[in-house]
Scaffold this motif. Sequence first.
Motif, PDB file in Angstrom:
ATOM      1  N   GLU A  13      30.157   4.063   0.840  1.00  0.00           N
ATOM      2  CA  GLU A  13      29.079   3.150   1.204  1.00  0.00           C
ATOM      3  C   GLU A  13      28.861   3.205   2.709  1.00  0.00           C
ATOM      4  N   LEU A  14      27.611   3.046   3.085  1.00  0.00           N
ATOM      5  CA  LEU A  14      27.291   3.001   4.506  1.00  0.00           C
ATOM      6  C   LEU A  14      27.636   1.621   5.065  1.00  0.00           C
ATOM      7  N   PRO A  15      28.087   1.579   6.319  1.00  0.00           N
ATOM      8  CA  PRO A  15      28.289   0.266   6.939  1.00  0.00           C
ATOM      9  C   PRO A  15      26.943  -0.466   6.997  1.00  0.00           C
ATOM     10  N   ASP A  16      26.971  -1.791   7.004  1.00  0.00           N
ATOM     11  CA  ASP A  16      25.735  -2.578   7.017  1.00  0.00           C
ATOM     12  C   ASP A  16      24.769  -2.125   8.099  1.00  0.00           C
ATOM     13  N   ALA A  17      25.271  -1.798   9.267  1.00  0.00           N
ATOM     14  CA  ALA A  17      24.403  -1.403  10.379  1.00  0.00           C
ATOM     15  C   ALA A  17      23.659  -0.089  10.098  1.00  0.00           C
ATOM     16  N   ARG A  18      24.175   0.734   9.202  1.00  0.00           N
ATOM     17  CA  ARG A  18      23.557   2.031   8.903  1.00  0.00           C
ATOM     18  C   ARG A  18      22.736   2.022   7.618  1.00  0.00           C
ATOM     19  N   GLN A  19      22.764   0.905   6.863  1.00  0.00           N
ATOM     20  CA  GLN A  19      22.008   0.806   5.624  1.00  0.00           C
ATOM     21  C   GLN A  19      20.527   0.565   5.928  1.00  0.00           C
ATOM     22  N   PRO A  20      19.630   1.083   5.083  1.00  0.00           N
ATOM     23  CA  PRO A  20      18.202   0.837   5.298  1.00  0.00           C
ATOM     24  C   PRO A  20      17.898  -0.664   5.279  1.00  0.00           C
ATOM     25  N   GLN A  21      17.133  -1.097   6.226  1.00  0.00           N
ATOM     26  CA  GLN A  21      16.765  -2.509   6.327  1.00  0.00           C
ATOM     27  C   GLN A  21      15.244  -2.621   6.347  1.00  0.00           C
ATOM     28  N   SER A  22      14.693  -3.328   5.407  1.00  0.00           N
ATOM     29  CA  SER A  22      13.251  -3.531   5.389  1.00  0.00           C
ATOM     30  C   SER A  22      12.905  -4.636   4.405  1.00  0.00           C
ATOM     31  N   ALA A  23      11.943  -5.452   4.797  1.00  0.00           N
ATOM     32  CA  ALA A  23      11.433  -6.486   3.900  1.00  0.00           C
ATOM     33  C   ALA A  23      10.172  -5.997   3.190  1.00  0.00           C
ATOM     34  N   ASP A  24       9.770  -4.769   3.456  1.00  0.00           N
ATOM     35  CA  ASP A  24       8.554  -4.190   2.890  1.00  0.00           C
ATOM     36  C   ASP A  24       8.813  -3.777   1.435  1.00  0.00           C
ATOM     37  N   PRO A  25       8.110  -4.401   0.456  1.00  0.00           N
ATOM     38  CA  PRO A  25       8.358  -4.050  -0.953  1.00  0.00           C
ATOM     39  C   PRO A  25       8.063  -2.584  -1.261  1.00  0.00           C
ATOM     40  N   ASP A  26       7.086  -1.967  -0.593  1.00  0.00           N
ATOM     41  CA  ASP A  26       6.806  -0.546  -0.845  1.00  0.00           C
ATOM     42  C   ASP A  26       7.990   0.326  -0.448  1.00  0.00           C
ATOM     43  N   PHE A  27       8.683  -0.046   0.614  1.00  0.00           N
ATOM     44  CA  PHE A  27       9.885   0.683   1.034  1.00  0.00           C
ATOM     45  C   PHE A  27      10.909   0.668  -0.090  1.00  0.00           C
ATOM     46  N   TRP A  28      11.176  -0.514  -0.660  1.00  0.00           N
ATOM     47  CA  TRP A  28      12.184  -0.621  -1.714  1.00  0.00           C
ATOM     48  C   TRP A  28      11.718   0.007  -3.012  1.00  0.00           C
ATOM     49  N   ASN A  29      10.415  -0.021  -3.289  1.00  0.00           N
ATOM     50  CA  ASN A  29       9.914   0.645  -4.487  1.00  0.00           C
ATOM     51  C   ASN A  29      10.194   2.137  -4.420  1.00  0.00           C
ATOM     52  N   ASP A  30      10.067   2.728  -3.237  1.00  0.00           N
ATOM     53  CA  ASP A  30      10.369   4.153  -3.078  1.00  0.00           C
ATOM     54  C   ASP A  30      11.850   4.433  -3.283  1.00  0.00           C
ATOM     55  N   TRP A  31      12.717   3.558  -2.809  1.00  0.00           N
ATOM     56  CA  TRP A  31      14.156   3.774  -2.907  1.00  0.00           C
ATOM     57  C   TRP A  31      14.709   3.485  -4.291  1.00  0.00           C
ATOM     58  N   THR A  32      14.021   2.636  -5.051  1.00  0.00           N
ATOM     59  CA  THR A  32      14.587   2.213  -6.338  1.00  0.00           C
ATOM     60  C   THR A  32      13.809   2.728  -7.539  1.00  0.00           C
ATOM     61  N   ARG A  33      12.827   3.588  -7.330  1.00  0.00           N
ATOM     62  CA  ARG A  33      12.043   4.091  -8.458  1.00  0.00           C
ATOM     63  C   ARG A  33      12.872   5.056  -9.303  1.00  0.00           C
ATOM     64  N   SER A  34      12.430   5.231 -10.522  1.00  0.00           N
ATOM     65  CA  SER A  34      13.083   6.157 -11.441  1.00  0.00           C
ATOM     66  C   SER A  34      12.683   7.581 -11.060  1.00  0.00           C
TER      67      SER A  34
END
Length: 56
Positions: A13-34
């Motif tokens: 796992e990446l340390p918290d400081a290196r994990q992607p941080q964004s409140a943008d739903p489109d950002f998370w849709n890209d990371w969590t899509r099938s």
Amino acid sequence: MDKKHFYRVEVDELPDARQPQSADPDFWNDWTRSVDWDAVSKAWSGAAPARLPEEE
């Protein structure tokens, strides 16, 4: 008969400081899509795409 090989991959796992941080739903849709990883791996490896029996 085709044999399928499955490999186990362990990822630290990446340390918290290196994990992607964004409140943008489109950002998370890209990371969590099938994703069709079989198609991606074949495209990267140059292997011919698999054909379904009804396509032959």
